[in-house]
Design a protein around this motif. Sequence first.
Motif, PDB file in Angstrom:
ATOM      1  N   THR A  50     -21.915   0.978  -0.559  1.00 54.65           N
ATOM      2  CA  THR A  50     -21.234  -0.209  -0.687  1.00 54.65           C
ATOM      3  C   THR A  50     -19.704   0.133  -0.597  1.00 54.65           C
ATOM      4  OG1 THR A  50     -22.824  -1.902  -1.812  1.00 54.65           O
ATOM      5  CG2 THR A  50     -20.894  -2.336  -1.658  1.00 54.65           C
ATOM      6  N   GLU A  51     -19.029  -0.305  -0.142  1.00 55.17           N
ATOM      7  CA  GLU A  51     -17.257   0.013  -0.059  1.00 55.17           C
ATOM      8  C   GLU A  51     -16.497  -1.407  -0.786  1.00 55.17           C
ATOM      9  OE1 GLU A  51     -16.375   2.655  -0.492  1.00 55.17           O
ATOM     10  OE2 GLU A  51     -17.883   3.819   0.751  1.00 55.17           O
ATOM     11  N   THR A  52     -16.083  -1.382  -1.672  1.00 54.52           N
ATOM     12  CA  THR A  52     -15.468  -2.398  -1.793  1.00 54.52           C
ATOM     13  C   THR A  52     -13.767  -3.209  -2.178  1.00 54.52           C
ATOM     14  OG1 THR A  52     -15.228  -2.065  -4.524  1.00 54.52           O
ATOM     15  CG2 THR A  52     -17.443  -2.182  -3.685  1.00 54.52           C
ATOM     16  N   MET A  53     -13.413  -3.599  -2.527  1.00 50.01           N
ATOM     17  CA  MET A  53     -11.840  -3.669  -3.017  1.00 50.01           C
ATOM     18  C   MET A  53     -12.120  -4.062  -4.681  1.00 50.01           C
ATOM     19  SD  MET A  53     -10.907  -5.693   0.561  1.00 50.01           S
ATOM     20  CE  MET A  53     -12.119  -7.647  -0.039  1.00 50.01           C
ATOM     21  N   VAL A  54     -10.965  -3.466  -4.746  1.00 51.61           N
ATOM     22  CA  VAL A  54     -10.357  -3.800  -6.460  1.00 51.61           C
ATOM     23  C   VAL A  54      -9.258  -3.949  -6.570  1.00 51.61           C
ATOM     24  CG1 VAL A  54     -12.395  -2.602  -7.487  1.00 51.61           C
ATOM     25  CG2 VAL A  54     -10.575  -1.256  -6.879  1.00 51.61           C
ATOM     26  N   ILE A  55      -8.528  -4.544  -7.792  1.00 49.81           N
ATOM     27  CA  ILE A  55      -7.111  -4.774  -7.954  1.00 49.81           C
ATOM     28  C   ILE A  55      -7.863  -3.997  -9.618  1.00 49.81           C
ATOM     29  CG2 ILE A  55      -5.822  -6.166  -8.829  1.00 49.81           C
ATOM     30  CD1 ILE A  55      -7.449  -7.828  -7.277  1.00 49.81           C
ATOM     31  N   SER A  56      -6.486  -3.026  -9.252  1.00 53.74           N
ATOM     32  CA  SER A  56      -5.872  -1.961 -10.592  1.00 53.74           C
ATOM     33  C   SER A  56      -5.560  -3.119 -11.935  1.00 53.74           C
ATOM     34  CB  SER A  56      -4.534  -1.112 -10.769  1.00 53.74           C
ATOM     35  OG  SER A  56      -3.784  -0.244 -11.421  1.00 53.74           O
ATOM     36  N   ARG A  57      -5.456  -2.375 -12.500  1.00 60.27           N
ATOM     37  CA  ARG A  57      -5.050  -3.365 -13.452  1.00 60.27           C
ATOM     38  C   ARG A  57      -3.574  -2.810 -14.122  1.00 60.27           C
ATOM     39  NH1 ARG A  57      -7.055  -6.628 -18.063  1.00 60.27           N
ATOM     40  NH2 ARG A  57      -8.937  -5.265 -17.811  1.00 60.27           N
ATOM     41  N   ALA A  58      -3.521  -1.822 -13.441  1.00 60.47           N
ATOM     42  CA  ALA A  58      -1.204  -1.872 -13.785  1.00 60.47           C
ATOM     43  C   ALA A  58      -1.077  -2.688 -12.052  1.00 60.47           C
ATOM     44  CB  ALA A  58      -1.004  -0.697 -13.160  1.00 60.47           C
ATOM     45  N   ALA A  59      -1.782  -3.817 -11.528  1.00 56.99           N
ATOM     46  CA  ALA A  59      -1.111  -4.322 -10.438  1.00 56.99           C
ATOM     47  C   ALA A  59       0.171  -5.339 -10.963  1.00 56.99           C
ATOM     48  CB  ALA A  59      -2.081  -5.116  -9.727  1.00 56.99           C
ATOM     49  N   ARG A  60       1.180  -4.247  -9.722  1.00 54.64           N
ATOM     50  CA  ARG A  60       2.255  -5.745  -9.914  1.00 54.64           C
ATOM     51  C   ARG A  60       2.639  -6.576  -9.971  1.00 54.64           C
ATOM     52  NH1 ARG A  60       5.293  -1.544  -5.901  1.00 54.64           N
ATOM     53  NH2 ARG A  60       3.134  -1.777  -5.145  1.00 54.64           N
ATOM     54  N   ASP A  61       1.938  -7.582  -8.735  1.00 56.40           N
ATOM     55  CA  ASP A  61       1.274  -9.025  -8.718  1.00 56.40           C
ATOM     56  C   ASP A  61       0.037  -8.810  -8.904  1.00 56.40           C
ATOM     57  OD1 ASP A  61       1.736 -12.032  -7.721  1.00 56.40           O
ATOM     58  OD2 ASP A  61       3.612 -11.214  -6.281  1.00 56.40           O
ATOM     59  N   PRO A  62      -0.635  -9.614  -9.516  1.00 63.10           N
ATOM     60  CA  PRO A  62      -1.623  -9.604  -9.500  1.00 63.10           C
ATOM     61  C   PRO A  62      -2.824 -11.219  -8.350  1.00 63.10           C
ATOM     62  CG  PRO A  62      -1.228  -9.770 -11.379  1.00 63.10           C
ATOM     63  CD  PRO A  62      -0.273  -9.607 -10.835  1.00 63.10           C
ATOM     64  N   GLU A  63      -1.417 -11.782  -8.344  1.00 61.13           N
ATOM     65  CA  GLU A  63      -1.940 -12.923  -7.375  1.00 61.13           C
ATOM     66  C   GLU A  63      -0.971 -12.520  -5.553  1.00 61.13           C
ATOM     67  OE1 GLU A  63       0.393 -16.526  -8.531  1.00 61.13           O
ATOM     68  OE2 GLU A  63      -0.802 -16.375 -10.218  1.00 61.13           O
ATOM     69  N   ALA A  64      -0.598 -12.282  -5.496  1.00 57.58           N
ATOM     70  CA  ALA A  64      -0.249 -11.252  -4.599  1.00 57.58           C
ATOM     71  C   ALA A  64      -1.630 -10.227  -4.106  1.00 57.58           C
ATOM     72  CB  ALA A  64       0.754 -10.434  -4.296  1.00 57.58           C
ATOM     73  N   ALA A  65      -2.239  -9.687  -4.842  1.00 50.89           N
ATOM     74  CA  ALA A  65      -3.211  -8.964  -4.794  1.00 50.89           C
ATOM     75  C   ALA A  65      -4.176  -9.249  -4.511  1.00 50.89           C
ATOM     76  CB  ALA A  65      -3.554  -8.048  -6.380  1.00 50.89           C
ATOM     77  N   HIS A  66      -4.546 -10.408  -5.622  1.00 47.75           N
ATOM     78  CA  HIS A  66      -5.948 -11.597  -5.229  1.00 47.75           C
ATOM     79  C   HIS A  66      -6.063 -11.999  -3.649  1.00 47.75           C
ATOM     80  CE1 HIS A  66      -7.020 -11.405  -9.404  1.00 47.75           C
ATOM     81  NE2 HIS A  66      -7.660 -11.682  -8.685  1.00 47.75           N
ATOM     82  N   ALA A  67      -4.460 -11.748  -3.011  1.00 45.88           N
ATOM     83  CA  ALA A  67      -3.945 -12.687  -2.162  1.00 45.88           C
ATOM     84  C   ALA A  67      -4.871 -12.237  -0.982  1.00 45.88           C
ATOM     85  CB  ALA A  67      -3.361 -13.395  -2.358  1.00 45.88           C
ATOM     86  N   PHE A  68      -4.207 -10.484  -0.419  1.00 39.31           N
ATOM     87  CA  PHE A  68      -4.966  -9.707   0.168  1.00 39.31           C
ATOM     88  C   PHE A  68      -6.005  -9.585   0.223  1.00 39.31           C
ATOM     89  CE2 PHE A  68      -5.655  -5.459   0.685  1.00 39.31           C
ATOM     90  CZ  PHE A  68      -5.149  -5.139   2.686  1.00 39.31           C
ATOM     91  N   VAL A  69      -6.939  -9.207  -1.112  1.00 35.60           N
ATOM     92  CA  VAL A  69      -8.309  -9.701  -0.311  1.00 35.60           C
ATOM     93  C   VAL A  69      -9.067 -10.610  -0.037  1.00 35.60           C
ATOM     94  CG1 VAL A  69     -10.586  -9.330  -2.533  1.00 35.60           C
ATOM     95  CG2 VAL A  69      -8.282  -8.233  -2.518  1.00 35.60           C
ATOM     96  N   ASN A  70      -8.033 -12.051  -0.280  1.00 29.18           N
ATOM     97  CA  ASN A  70      -8.902 -13.228   0.200  1.00 29.18           C
ATOM     98  C   ASN A  70      -9.013 -12.240   1.788  1.00 29.18           C
ATOM     99  OD1 ASN A  70      -9.983 -15.112  -0.092  1.00 29.18           O
ATOM    100  ND2 ASN A  70      -7.246 -16.476   1.419  1.00 29.18           N
ATOM    101  N   HIS A  71      -7.329 -12.558   2.093  1.00 30.82           N
ATOM    102  CA  HIS A  71      -7.085 -12.067   3.576  1.00 30.82           C
ATOM    103  C   HIS A  71      -8.076 -11.297   4.285  1.00 30.82           C
ATOM    104  CE1 HIS A  71      -4.385 -11.418   7.445  1.00 30.82           C
ATOM    105  NE2 HIS A  71      -5.130 -10.418   7.044  1.00 30.82           N
ATOM    106  N   MET A  72      -8.855 -10.534   3.551  1.00 30.80           N
ATOM    107  CA  MET A  72      -9.425  -9.569   4.239  1.00 30.80           C
ATOM    108  C   MET A  72     -11.130  -9.456   4.306  1.00 30.80           C
ATOM    109  SD  MET A  72      -7.717  -6.983   4.509  1.00 30.80           S
ATOM    110  CE  MET A  72      -8.797  -5.564   5.324  1.00 30.80           C
ATOM    111  N   LEU A  73     -10.957 -10.684   3.913  1.00 35.93           N
ATOM    112  CA  LEU A  73     -12.720 -11.960   4.033  1.00 35.93           C
ATOM    113  C   LEU A  73     -12.345 -13.020   4.253  1.00 35.93           C
ATOM    114  CD1 LEU A  73     -13.340 -11.691   0.567  1.00 35.93           C
ATOM    115  CD2 LEU A  73     -14.107  -9.937   1.645  1.00 35.93           C
TER     116      LEU A  73
END
Length: 364
Positions: A272-295
Amino acid sequence: MTGLALLLAACVPGSDGASGTAGRSPGAHERARRLSVTIWRGLAPPDLARTAGSALGLEVRLRVHDGDAAAVARLARAATATPRAAAGDKDGEAVDVAFVSGHYAQALARAGLLTPLRPELIPNLGNLHPEARLLPHDRGNRFSVPYAWGTTGICYRADLVRRPPKSWNDLLDPPAWARGRVTMMTADRALALPALKALGYSVNTVDDERLASAARRLLAAKRTLLAYDDVTAGERLLRGEAVLAQTRDGACPTGEPYIRFTVPREGGDLWTETMVISRAARDPEAAHAFVNHMLAPGTHAWVPEHTGYKVPNRPAMERALARGGGDRPQLRMTPADLLRHEPLVDLGEHAGRYARLAARVAEG
């Protein structure tokens, strides 16, 4: 020290594999509308940075990697950067979202380097097949989202082989007419796979005797190979230079009628290749939005339409198959087909045994 810890120590000066500053409180830079993503080469549309940025209203910076080690190194350096350095980082060490193999995501989560996912920010999780939530590296998608999945088998020239391969032994001990026209993969877990399965062992075994037996089989097979090739095996088959090749399913160019893909009777892996969000993400909500966009189906369907790899996204796969993806038989493999194979998981402190096995084969 675990296999991941050794990798982190090599990537980050002074790191002992712990999470470092990964758990630090977010600073003002966290709301910078900029997202840095490291992604596998060839697994995203060429214009992804532009289209995702436009859809999300932020700047997306993409870097590509060809292996998990590079992605882990980038993520580790980002996680151990000081808040001030991270705040001023425009492209260097920052990693907000990373694409890594499932067993690496499992190890990164154990090391405290990932942000737990907030499902309410990823409504497109509902597009995933139910089986995608049951993978043993992360049951329930707590810290990773499956992006692509598949298995490893034998890709072959149906017009050039005297009989179709049915066993991993056909690759490890090929008949005389195929000797010198066989390729195998080199990544340590993939390299071990044919021998472990041929011997009836788990792809996740950490038993020293079983790994030694696998190494002996691989050393014997080495004398019969054309090459070790993780990248261009499909091209070698197309040219007729190779007749049998160990490949991931999506890397087998079955769009050509004379090329076939099969999983030997002993079984394969489930990667499996996965998407993960870094603990150091500067904008966690934006990171979640990107993951959602990819899906989103229209975005995610690009993978099966252009690469031959399957995604665990039901509407995206339906779209791809309706647009002609059915010409590649491996795209018609169902989640149930995949789950008949053995999922790869992180081996923790034992992971280095596979690296040592690969080194022994390379030196032998």
